[in-house]
Write a protein that holds these residues in place. Sequence first.
Motif, short mmCIF file in Angstrom:
data_model
loop_
_atom_site.label_atom_id
_atom_site.label_comp_id
_atom_site.label_asym_id
_atom_site.label_seq_id
_atom_site.Cartn_x
_atom_site.Cartn_y
_atom_site.Cartn_z
N ASP A 1 2.94 -1.31 9.70
CA ASP A 1 2.97 -1.49 8.24
C ASP A 1 1.72 -0.95 7.57
O ASP A 1 1.70 -0.75 6.36
N LEU A 2 0.67 -0.73 8.35
CA LEU A 2 -0.62 -0.35 7.76
C LEU A 2 -0.57 0.92 6.92
O LEU A 2 -1.14 0.93 5.82
N PRO A 3 0.09 2.01 7.32
CA PRO A 3 0.12 3.20 6.46
C PRO A 3 0.73 2.94 5.07
O PRO A 3 0.20 3.39 4.06
N ALA A 4 1.82 2.19 5.02
CA ALA A 4 2.44 1.89 3.72
C ALA A 4 1.53 1.00 2.89
O ALA A 4 1.41 1.19 1.67
N TYR A 5 0.86 0.04 3.52
CA TYR A 5 -0.06 -0.83 2.80
C TYR A 5 -1.27 -0.05 2.30
O TYR A 5 -1.73 -0.25 1.19
N THR A 6 -1.78 0.86 3.12
CA THR A 6 -2.92 1.68 2.73
C THR A 6 -2.56 2.55 1.53
O THR A 6 -3.37 2.69 0.60
N ALA A 7 -1.37 3.11 1.52
CA ALA A 7 -0.92 3.92 0.37
C ALA A 7 -0.84 3.05 -0.88
O ALA A 7 -1.25 3.47 -1.97
N TYR A 8 -0.32 1.84 -0.75
CA TYR A 8 -0.28 0.91 -1.87
C TYR A 8 -1.69 0.62 -2.38
O TYR A 8 -1.96 0.68 -3.59
N CYS A 9 -2.61 0.33 -1.46
CA CYS A 9 -3.98 0.00 -1.86
C CYS A 9 -4.66 1.13 -2.61
O CYS A 9 -5.49 0.89 -3.49
N ALA A 10 -4.34 2.37 -2.29
CA ALA A 10 -4.95 3.53 -2.95
C ALA A 10 -4.32 3.83 -4.31
O ALA A 10 -4.85 4.63 -5.07
N SER A 11 -3.24 3.13 -4.62
CA SER A 11 -2.49 3.42 -5.84
C SER A 11 -2.93 2.55 -7.02
O SER A 11 -3.54 1.50 -6.84
N PRO A 12 -2.57 2.97 -8.22
CA PRO A 12 -2.86 2.15 -9.41
C PRO A 12 -2.12 0.81 -9.42
O PRO A 12 -2.46 -0.07 -10.21
N ARG A 13 -1.14 0.63 -8.54
CA ARG A 13 -0.39 -0.64 -8.49
C ARG A 13 -1.31 -1.81 -8.17
O ARG A 13 -0.97 -2.96 -8.43
N THR A 14 -2.49 -1.55 -7.62
CA THR A 14 -3.40 -2.63 -7.23
C THR A 14 -4.34 -3.06 -8.36
O THR A 14 -5.20 -3.91 -8.14
N HIS A 15 -4.17 -2.52 -9.55
CA HIS A 15 -5.13 -2.82 -10.62
C HIS A 15 -5.17 -4.30 -11.00
O HIS A 15 -6.19 -4.78 -11.46
N PHE A 16 -4.10 -5.04 -10.78
CA PHE A 16 -4.11 -6.47 -11.10
C PHE A 16 -4.88 -7.29 -10.06
O PHE A 16 -5.16 -8.47 -10.28
#
Length: 170
Positions: free
Chosen positions: A21-36
Amino acid sequence: MTAATTLTTDRLILRQPQASDLPAYTAYCASPRTHFVGGPFDTVKAFDKFAAIAGHWTLRGFGRYIMEQDGAPIGHVGPMQLDATKPAEFTWTLWDGAYEGRGLATEAACRVRDHLLGDLGWPEMIIHVMPDNTGSIAIAQRIGATLTDEPAPEWYDGALVYHLRAEVPA
């Protein structure tokens, strides 16, 4: 009290984290979706955060589930309890905006809520949501959480504080 390691819904498998799951999570973390939640995050911080998600299961006997649909990890949902003297915090996140608007996060949150507050008899969980995160506010309301006037914790200044209690009907 140990939580089930796998739960299912009509469309999702909710399971413990896996290294794959780490690659998908890493991509999420690098995205603007994490701004909250204070992001975006670099690869090292993403690894650290994912290790905390995975390790929580070992340290507490419960934790955040990975939402899996059609074999792909699409988000996480469930409790984290950094301070054992306080109720667990209930969280959810879809890792890719392509999955929004389908009710998947609500479906997953309802299933985990029912397991923890129902099957395991937890009395309550806390939910912290930033005021402009309208999607998560809607999910908190749909799953029966009640907005309080409690101040946000120092680590999440400005957040709204919700309580999700066992006596709230599904």
